[in-house]
Design an enzyme around this catalytic site. Structure first.
Site, mmCIF file in Angstrom:
data_model
loop_
_atom_site.group_PDB
_atom_site.id
_atom_site.type_symbol
_atom_site.label_atom_id
_atom_site.label_comp_id
_atom_site.label_asym_id
_atom_site.label_seq_id
_atom_site.Cartn_x
_atom_site.Cartn_y
_atom_site.Cartn_z
ATOM 1 N N ARG A 269 0.822 -1.220 0.000
ATOM 2 C CA ARG A 269 0.000 0.000 0.000
ATOM 3 C C ARG A 269 0.851 1.264 0.000
ATOM 4 O O ARG A 269 0.470 2.272 -0.595
ATOM 5 C CB ARG A 269 -0.947 0.001 1.203
ATOM 6 C CG ARG A 269 -2.063 -0.981 0.991
ATOM 7 C CD ARG A 269 -3.087 -0.902 2.079
ATOM 8 N NE ARG A 269 -4.274 -1.640 1.663
ATOM 9 C CZ ARG A 269 -5.192 -2.094 2.488
ATOM 10 N NH1 ARG A 269 -5.081 -1.892 3.783
ATOM 11 N NH2 ARG A 269 -6.229 -2.749 2.026
ATOM 12 N N LYS B 279 -19.293 -15.273 2.500
ATOM 13 C CA LYS B 279 -20.729 -15.064 2.701
ATOM 14 C C LYS B 279 -21.482 -14.566 1.477
ATOM 15 O O LYS B 279 -21.045 -13.638 0.807
ATOM 16 C CB LYS B 279 -20.925 -14.025 3.802
ATOM 17 C CG LYS B 279 -20.555 -14.498 5.174
ATOM 18 C CD LYS B 279 -21.072 -13.486 6.159
ATOM 19 C CE LYS B 279 -20.506 -13.656 7.530
ATOM 20 N NZ LYS B 279 -20.535 -12.349 8.222
ATOM 21 N N GLY C 14 -9.520 -8.325 -0.364
ATOM 22 C CA GLY C 14 -8.282 -8.539 0.375
ATOM 23 C C GLY C 14 -7.755 -9.956 0.247
ATOM 24 O O GLY C 14 -6.572 -10.177 -0.037
ATOM 25 N N GLY D 209 -13.876 -3.761 0.024
ATOM 26 C CA GLY D 209 -15.262 -3.299 0.197
ATOM 27 C C GLY D 209 -15.615 -2.206 -0.796
ATOM 28 O O GLY D 209 -16.715 -2.209 -1.370
#
Ligand code: ADP
Ligand code: MG
Length: 393
Positions: free
Chosen positions: A37, A199, A351, A374
Site C-alpha cells: 500500500r 458469505k 483482500g 469493500g
C-alpha cells in the site's frame, strides 16, 4: 460531475493534503510487515513532490479505538516511506493540534509531512466537522488517493472536502476508477465473473448488479454452499447461511431469466474442519454428515479454468476455499493461475483474493488488482461512494 485528477490541479508551492491508504499489516514487533500500500501511493506522492507541492499525507492505521496508542503509530510507515522516497518524511505527534500545525506551517515546497494516525480520535470515523476543519486547515488542495476507504464517509474522506476550495483524486484512485469503471461499461465478451469467499450476504449486491452485465458467473467458496443447499443439496457440516437460502433461490431464478449461466461446484474437497491435514474429493451437493466442504474439487477447478480461458473480460472476487490452509488452497490457486493466463481484461478485488494472487506469484499478469475490497464491491454494486461524491466539483 467530473472529478479532477491531481495533474489537473494547480499544486506548485501549495499545501497539498493527500489522503492515502497506509493501513498496512504490522509485524508483532511493530514494523511494516507488507508495504504494497505504501508503494502504490508513491506515484501520486512523487508527482506532488516533483511539481513543487508542500505535501501533507494522512491515513488511518488499524483500529486504535479512538485514542492515541503507540501500537498503531504511523512511525514505522513514515520510516518505510522515507526509505522508498529517498528523503525525510516528518511525522506529526497527533493528527491535528499545535505540533501538526507547526510541522505543516514550516513545510517547504517539495517536502513531505505525515499526520499521525487519523483514528487516534473518534472524530475521524464520526466525520466530525470540527476535526474535518482542522484537517482542512492544513490544505490548500485536497487530494484523495485512498480508494479502500472511499466507501466510508469519514472526516478525511468526506468532511474535509467541503472546507477546501480545490480538490481531486490521486493517480491510484484514478486507476481504480478507470479499470473498475470499464467493467460497468462496454466490455469484450464473454464477460465472466468469479465470486467466492465466505458469505452470500457480503456479495449479493455485486452479484445482482453483475447479472445485467456478465455472460457467466462462477461461484465457489463457502458462498457456493448456500447456493447448493438452496437447490436441495446436502451440505454436512459446511458453512451455510441458512437465512439466505430464499435469497439464493431467488437469485438463481433471476440469473436464469437474465440468461446468465451460473456455474456451481460439482465436486468439493471435504474434511472434518479447517485444521484437518487433508480432505477428500466428494460430490459438491452431497457432503457427508461429519464433513465440511472447504475447497472446490479438481473437476470444478478444471471447469472453472476452462470458462476463465474462454473469457475476454474477467472479474474475480473471493477465494474458492479456505486457501489460507494448504490442503484447501488448490482450487483458489488454480483460479488465480487461470485468471493470470487470460490475455484479456482481468480485474481482481478483495483482500483475500488479492492475497491469493500474490501467493501464486502472478500479480503482475493481472490487468488490475484493486486495492479496495469493500470499496470495489460497492462501486461494482453501482452505489455512489461518498469519498468520490465529495470530490466532484
Ligand atoms: P475477499 O477478501 O477476497 O473479498 P472474503 O473475505 O469474502 O474474500 O472471503 C475470504 C474467506 O472465505 C477466507 O477467510 C476463506 O477461508 C473463507 N472461505 C472460502 N471458502 C470457504 C469454505 N468453503 N468454508 C469456509 N470458509 C471459506
Ligand atoms: Mg476478506
Amino acid at each position: 460531475m467530473p472529478i479532477k485528477t491531481i495533474n489537473e490541479l494547480d499544486i506548485s508551492g501549495r499545501r497539498v493534503f493527500i489522503r492515502v491508504d497506509f493501513n498496512v499489516p504490522l509485524t508483532p514487533a511493530g514494523g511494516v510487515a507488507e508495504d504494497t500500500r505504501i508503494r502504490e501511493s508513491l506515484p501520486t506522492i512523487k508527482y506532488a513532490v516533483e511539481n513543487g507541492a508542500r505535501v501533507v499525507l494522512a491515513s488511518h492505521l488499524g483500529r486504535p479505538k479512538g485514542k492515541p496508542d503507540p501500537k498503531y503509530s504511523l512511525l514505522p510507515v513514515a520510516q518505510r516511506l522515507a526509505e522508498l522516497l529517498g528523503f525525510e518524511v516528518l511525522l506529526t505527534d497527533e493528527p491535528v493540534g499545535d505540533g501538526a500545525r507547526k510541522v505543516v506551517g514550516d513545510l517547504k515546497a517539495g517536502r513531505v509531512a505525515l499526520l499521525e494516525n487519523l483514528r487516534y480520535t473518534p472524530a475521524e470515523e464520526a466525520n466530525d466537522d470540527t476535526f474535518a476543519k482542522g484537517l482542512a486547515s492544513y490544505a490548500d488542495v485536497y487530494v484523495n488517493d485512498a480508494f479502500g476507504t472511499a466507501h466510508r464517509a469519514h472526516a478525511s474522506t468526506v468532511g474535509i472536502a467541503k472546507h477546501v476550495a480545490a480538490k481531486g483524486m490521486g493517480l491510484l484512485m484514478d486507476r481504480e476508477l478507470k479499470f473498475l469503471g470499464k467493467l460497468l461499461g462496454e466490455v469484450e465478451r464473454p464477460f465472466v465473473a468469479i465470486i467466492g469467499g465466505a458469505k452470500v450476504s457480503d456479495k449479493i449486491g455485486v452479484l445482482e448488479n453483475l447479472l445485467d452485465r456478465v455472460n457467466q458467473l462462477l461461484v465457489g467458496g463457502a458462498m457456493a454452499n448456500t447456493f447448493l443447499k438452496a437447490k436441495g443439496g446436502h451440505m454436512g457440516r459446511s458453512l451455510v447461511e441458512e437465512d439466505k437460502l430464499a435469497l439464493a433461490r431467488s437469485f438463481l431464478k433471476k440469473a436464469e431469466e437474465a440468461n446468465v449461466e451460473v456455474l456451481l461446484p460439482r465436486d468439493a474437497i471435504a474434511a472434518p474442519g479447517t485444521k484437518s491435514e487433508s480432505g477428500r474429493i466428494v460430490k459438491a451437493s452431497a457432503i457427508p454428515e461429519e464433513l465440511a466442504a472447504l475447497d472446490i474439487g479438481p473437476e470444478t477447478a478444471r471447469g472453472f479454468a476452462d470458462a476463465i480461458a474462454r473469457a475476454r473480460t474477467l472479474f474475480w472476487n473471493g477465494p474458492m476455499g479456505v486457501f489460507e490452509s494448504e490442503p484447501f488452497a488448490a482450487g483458489t490457486l488454480a483460479v488465480a493461475r487461470a485468471v493470470a493466463d487470460n490475455p484479456g481484461l482481468t480485474v481482481v478485488g478483495g483482500g483475500d483474493s488479492v492475497a491469493a494472487v500474490q501467493k501464486c506469484g502472478v500479480a503482475e499478469k493481472i490487468t488490475h488488482i484493486s486495492t479496495g475490497g469493500g470499496a470495489s464491491l460497492e462501486f461494482l454494486e453501482g452505489k455512489t461512494l461518498p469519498g468520490l461524491a465529495a470530490l466532484e466539483s
